[in-house]
Scaffold this active site. Sequence first.
Site, short mmCIF file in Angstrom:
data_model
loop_
_atom_site.label_atom_id
_atom_site.label_comp_id
_atom_site.label_asym_id
_atom_site.label_seq_id
_atom_site.Cartn_x
_atom_site.Cartn_y
_atom_site.Cartn_z
N LYS A 21 6.43 8.72 2.59
CA LYS A 21 7.87 8.19 2.88
C LYS A 21 7.99 7.24 1.46
O LYS A 21 7.16 5.78 1.23
CB LYS A 21 8.00 7.68 4.46
N SER A 49 9.52 4.00 1.30
CA SER A 49 9.10 2.62 1.85
C SER A 49 7.61 1.84 1.97
O SER A 49 7.30 1.13 2.46
CB SER A 49 10.04 2.17 2.87
N LYS A 50 7.15 3.44 2.31
CA LYS A 50 5.52 3.03 2.48
C LYS A 50 5.16 3.48 0.77
O LYS A 50 3.95 3.46 0.75
CB LYS A 50 4.70 4.48 3.29
N SER A 51 5.73 3.97 -0.13
CA SER A 51 4.88 3.98 -1.79
C SER A 51 5.24 2.98 -2.43
O SER A 51 5.54 1.78 -2.29
CB SER A 51 5.68 5.57 -1.92
#
Length: 300
Positions: free
Chosen positions: A236, A238-240
Amino acid sequence: MPHSPSPEPPPSPGYRGRFAPSPTGDLHFGSLLAAFGSWLLARHQGGEWWVRIEDLDPPREVAGAADRQLQALSAFGLHADGPVVRQSARTACYQAALQRLLESGHAFECHCTRAELAAHAGIHRECVGRAHRDLPAIRFRVPDGASLAFEDGIQGSQAQRVDIEAGDFVLRRADGLWAYQLAVVVDDAAQGITDVVRGADLLDSTPRQILLQRALGLPLPRYAHLPLVRDEAGRKLSKSSSAWPVDPTTPAAGLRAAWHALGQHADALPAAGGVDTVLSAARAAFDPTRIPRRLRHPIV
């Protein structure tokens, strides 16, 4: 002791959507896709589009991120039709809803720790806590065999065995912070939201929210979950590490990229022109049936 009645939500049109970011960082492309997609769907229906800041988790929040998110939305020409609400100011509303659920037997105190639930894959079906906690978590009581199905406006037919896949889910955490599931349901009802459009990462939360809406006697909005933006590793966004903030100084370019990711005809938007020109063309050409369930290519 009788609880006070819930306040009446504001009168809503046939369609009222919203964008509800968490201030855990600046607006990135995945956020822009969700904002633009929800805005387009609202405008396509001749409805309203509201903004809510979901700032319920201070340890994860980035200082100043909420204000920068709002500034970025403004730069992209995405202006809310109602007042911007911040969840951090709505504790009393969540407490009132929680009290109703406790009184009706739909919620209960839980003294289990995460470590104690680990043996059950983190799924709560009975309290296994060995020690009393001064501030226990409060969970929603999911009936055995609870199965919930709904039709998503983009992802199609969905079904979930909530008792097995989610279990008795948290409404207020043991650290005293409010859980997303309760707050979002209370706020959508209070704001008269008719249509929840958001990223597909929240698709599996929807059955829990519908159970809460039913238990609280709240209206059920329609749901539509936009394709999730991922990086090349499948994470995802936003987690990258690819989750760089969008550039509000070149908003037209960002809107064109989001338009393309939403499956729309690329040549429908002018190659030149400012935000107002791009948004006007987008409103005229938008086709909701072209939104893909998944993005074909990662965003890097």
